[in-house]
Design a protein around this motif. Structure first.
Motif, short mmCIF file in Angstrom:
data_model
loop_
_atom_site.label_atom_id
_atom_site.label_comp_id
_atom_site.label_asym_id
_atom_site.label_seq_id
_atom_site.Cartn_x
_atom_site.Cartn_y
_atom_site.Cartn_z
N THR A 356 0.82 -1.21 0.00
CA THR A 356 0.00 0.00 0.00
C THR A 356 0.86 1.26 0.00
O THR A 356 2.04 1.23 0.36
CB THR A 356 -0.94 0.05 1.23
N LEU A 357 0.25 2.34 -0.40
CA LEU A 357 0.91 3.64 -0.36
C LEU A 357 -0.06 4.67 0.18
O LEU A 357 -1.28 4.47 0.16
CB LEU A 357 1.43 4.05 -1.73
N GLU A 358 0.49 5.77 0.67
CA GLU A 358 -0.31 6.82 1.31
C GLU A 358 -0.32 8.06 0.44
O GLU A 358 0.71 8.45 -0.11
CB GLU A 358 0.30 7.14 2.67
N ASN A 359 -1.46 8.67 0.29
CA ASN A 359 -1.55 9.93 -0.45
C ASN A 359 -2.66 10.79 0.14
O ASN A 359 -3.82 10.36 0.22
CB ASN A 359 -1.84 9.65 -1.93
N GLU A 360 -2.28 11.99 0.61
CA GLU A 360 -3.24 12.94 1.17
C GLU A 360 -4.11 12.30 2.26
O GLU A 360 -5.33 12.46 2.28
CB GLU A 360 -4.12 13.52 0.06
N GLY A 361 -3.47 11.54 3.14
CA GLY A 361 -4.17 10.99 4.28
C GLY A 361 -4.99 9.74 4.01
O GLY A 361 -5.73 9.28 4.88
N GLU A 362 -4.87 9.15 2.82
CA GLU A 362 -5.57 7.92 2.50
C GLU A 362 -4.58 6.84 2.11
O GLU A 362 -3.49 7.13 1.62
CB GLU A 362 -6.56 8.15 1.35
N ILE A 363 -4.97 5.59 2.36
CA ILE A 363 -4.13 4.44 2.03
C ILE A 363 -4.70 3.73 0.81
O ILE A 363 -5.89 3.45 0.75
CB ILE A 363 -4.06 3.44 3.21
N TYR A 364 -3.84 3.48 -0.17
CA TYR A 364 -4.26 2.80 -1.39
C TYR A 364 -3.41 1.55 -1.61
O TYR A 364 -2.22 1.56 -1.34
CB TYR A 364 -4.11 3.71 -2.61
N SER A 365 -4.03 0.51 -2.16
CA SER A 365 -3.28 -0.67 -2.56
C SER A 365 -2.61 -0.41 -3.90
O SER A 365 -3.14 0.30 -4.76
CB SER A 365 -4.21 -1.88 -2.69
N LEU A 366 -1.44 -1.01 -4.06
CA LEU A 366 -0.69 -0.81 -5.30
C LEU A 366 -1.41 -1.41 -6.50
O LEU A 366 -1.51 -0.80 -7.55
CB LEU A 366 0.70 -1.43 -5.15
N ALA A 367 -1.94 -2.60 -6.34
CA ALA A 367 -2.68 -3.25 -7.43
C ALA A 367 -3.57 -4.34 -6.84
O ALA A 367 -3.24 -5.52 -6.91
CB ALA A 367 -1.73 -3.82 -8.47
N ALA A 368 -4.67 -3.94 -6.23
CA ALA A 368 -5.61 -4.90 -5.62
C ALA A 368 -7.03 -4.53 -6.03
O ALA A 368 -7.80 -3.97 -5.25
CB ALA A 368 -5.46 -4.90 -4.10
N PRO A 369 -7.39 -4.81 -7.29
CA PRO A 369 -8.73 -4.45 -7.78
C PRO A 369 -9.84 -5.17 -7.03
O PRO A 369 -9.66 -6.27 -6.52
CB PRO A 369 -8.69 -4.87 -9.26
N LYS A 370 -11.00 -4.53 -6.97
CA LYS A 370 -12.13 -5.09 -6.22
C LYS A 370 -12.80 -6.24 -6.96
O LYS A 370 -13.39 -7.11 -6.36
CB LYS A 370 -13.15 -3.99 -5.94
N GLY A 371 -12.76 -6.25 -8.27
CA GLY A 371 -13.41 -7.31 -9.04
C GLY A 371 -14.28 -6.74 -10.14
O GLY A 371 -14.84 -5.65 -10.02
N LEU A 372 -14.39 -7.49 -11.24
CA LEU A 372 -15.14 -7.01 -12.40
C LEU A 372 -16.60 -6.70 -12.08
O LEU A 372 -17.16 -5.71 -12.55
CB LEU A 372 -15.08 -8.07 -13.52
N PHE A 373 -17.22 -7.56 -11.30
CA PHE A 373 -18.64 -7.39 -10.99
C PHE A 373 -18.89 -6.05 -10.29
O PHE A 373 -19.83 -5.32 -10.60
CB PHE A 373 -19.13 -8.55 -10.12
N THR A 374 -18.00 -5.73 -9.32
CA THR A 374 -18.13 -4.45 -8.61
C THR A 374 -17.98 -3.27 -9.56
O THR A 374 -18.78 -2.33 -9.53
CB THR A 374 -17.05 -4.35 -7.50
#
Length: 417
Positions: A356-374
């Motif tokens: 994960t990485l942090e940007n403007e107070g939020e945490i994001y995964s580098l490459a962890a998509p939620k899924g096509l259906f979502t």
């Protein structure tokens, strides 16, 4: 990728039981740190500089590698000193605002970055309790750029109201920064190292050089491409790219691997300024959002451990007259990193994608998509997640099809690497 000797060295030192994080650090990040440290040492010595300042946080891993090679017990360079000093875009830029005569001049020195208006005000030194008096709709507003911000009537009125507070805070922060530099003995002719990319910290330091008792600054970067050719940055150099060579790598890095900067950093928050504590000037650090002892932190530390293990092992195993001690070719030392970015193995996509990485107070995964259906029902979420991701790995995990993902991205973003 690498030459035969380097490939053999890596194969001999990596074991099957080593996890993907340590392997990535040893095979890809370590050689890049080694090559950049070689280049940096030669550049600093060539210009007769006696001290190099590694700027927090991005200079952390480079200093560790640099010291292993040139300032350790066996390779002691008694003519050169390296220091790790606390710095950030905010902590250096805000003190430069102290003589601003109006809002236009203020935002020329410290351009607005796309963030919530309330956060932007607090970064400028407006007290949190004062920001809280603004309507929530204004506090949460995100402007595209400085021009749009200053054209907004309500935001402009608030900025004019807080302008005296911003200037007063800037003057106080400038005095604390000056005291910090005096405390650390930073003066005269200095060299700095930072990741890059636009030389913002160097430009800020230069504007304060008389107050900080600095004669000259030479900036060295992983890569640098100023938005405009500023005279201040005339002598600055980038390892992988700068205005003089391999400019295409700037776009390549921006599109493909947003985790790059975090690999270089220690496990602490960014410096947001300085304060006096007893008789010392100490940094004020933002809250570090990554949970201590979490699996994510363990994985990142494994990458860093692998990288430093390569630097130490390789330096011990090559002779003093080895040509590797003079091989500055950034593309050679970066080729392992580049291979992972462009054509990652499935195991690398899965492992590194969870970082994960942090940007403007939020945490994001580098490459962890939620899924096509979502994403079919929430396309905005797809575009948001995709833009903040390591894009090739994101698509590979999402679609799970044997497609030429990097070639598609290369065509779409007009990449030349």
């Amino acid at each position: 990728m690498y030459d035969e000797y380097l490939e053999q060295h890596i194969s001999l030192h990596l074991k099957n039981q080593d996890d993907e994080y340590y392997k990535f650090g040893y095979r890809s990040f370590g050689p890049y740190l080694f090559g950049m440290s070689i280049w940096l040492h030669q550049e600093v010595r060539k210009n007769g500089l006696k001290r190099i300042l590694f700027l927090a946080r991005d200079g952390y891993m480079v200093k560790r590698a640099f010291d292993l090679l040139f300032l350790g017990e066996e390779g002691q360079d008694k003519k050169l000193e390296s220091s790790y000093i606390y710095a950030s875009r905010r902590s250096f830029a805000v003190p430069t605002l102290k003589d601003s005569r109006n809002l236009e001049e203020l935002f020329t020195k410290y351009p607005y970055l796309k963030t919530h208006f309330g956060k932007a005000l607090m970064k400028l030194g407006v007290a949190k309790k004062d920001v809280a008096t603004l309507p929530p709709s204004l506090r949460d507003m995100v402007f595209k750029d400085t021009k749009e911000l200053l054209a907004h009537q309500e935001a402009y009125k608030a900025l004019r109201q807080f302008f005296p507070q911003i200037i007063q805070n800037s003057r106080q922060e400038a005095e604390l920064l000056q005291a910090y530099f005096e405390q650390e003995g930073i003066q005269g002719d200095i060299a700095i190292f930072d990741i890059g990319w636009h030389g913002t910290l160097e430009t800020a330091l230069y504007s304060l050089k008389d107050q900080l008792n600095i004669n000259s600054i030479r900036g060295y970067y992983a890569g640098i491409l100023p938005r405009r050719a500023e005279p201040v940055l005339e002598h600055s150099k980038g390892y992988l790219f700068d205005r003089q060579h391999d400019i295409a790598y700037y776009k390549f890095m921006g599109v493909n691997f947003p985790i790059f900067e975090r690999l270089f950093q220690p496990q602490e928050g960014s410096c947001i300024g300085f304060e006096k504590e007893k008789n010392r000037i100490v940094p004020k650090l933002e809250e570090f959002l990554h949970e201590e002892g979490s699996q994510d932190q363990i994985n990142l530390l494994a990458i860093q451990a692998g990288a430093l293990a390569f630097v130490e092992n390789f330096a011990k195993e090559i002779p003093a007259n080895s040509p590797y001690w003079h091989k500055e070719d950034a593309k050679f030392w970066f080729s392992g990193f580049q291979q992972v970015i462009k054509f990652p193995r499935a195991s690398e996509v899965k492992a590194l994608g969870e970082l994960t990485l942090e940007n403007e107070g939020e945490i994001y995964s580098l490459a962890a998509p939620k899924g096509l259906f979502t994403y079919l029902f929430k396309p905005r979420e797809f575009f948001r997640d995709f833009q903040k991701s390591w894009k090739g790995a994101f698509l590979k995990r999402l679609l799970k099809l044997p497609l030429p993902y990097y070639q598609l991205l290369k065509w779409y973003y007009k990449l030349k690497i």
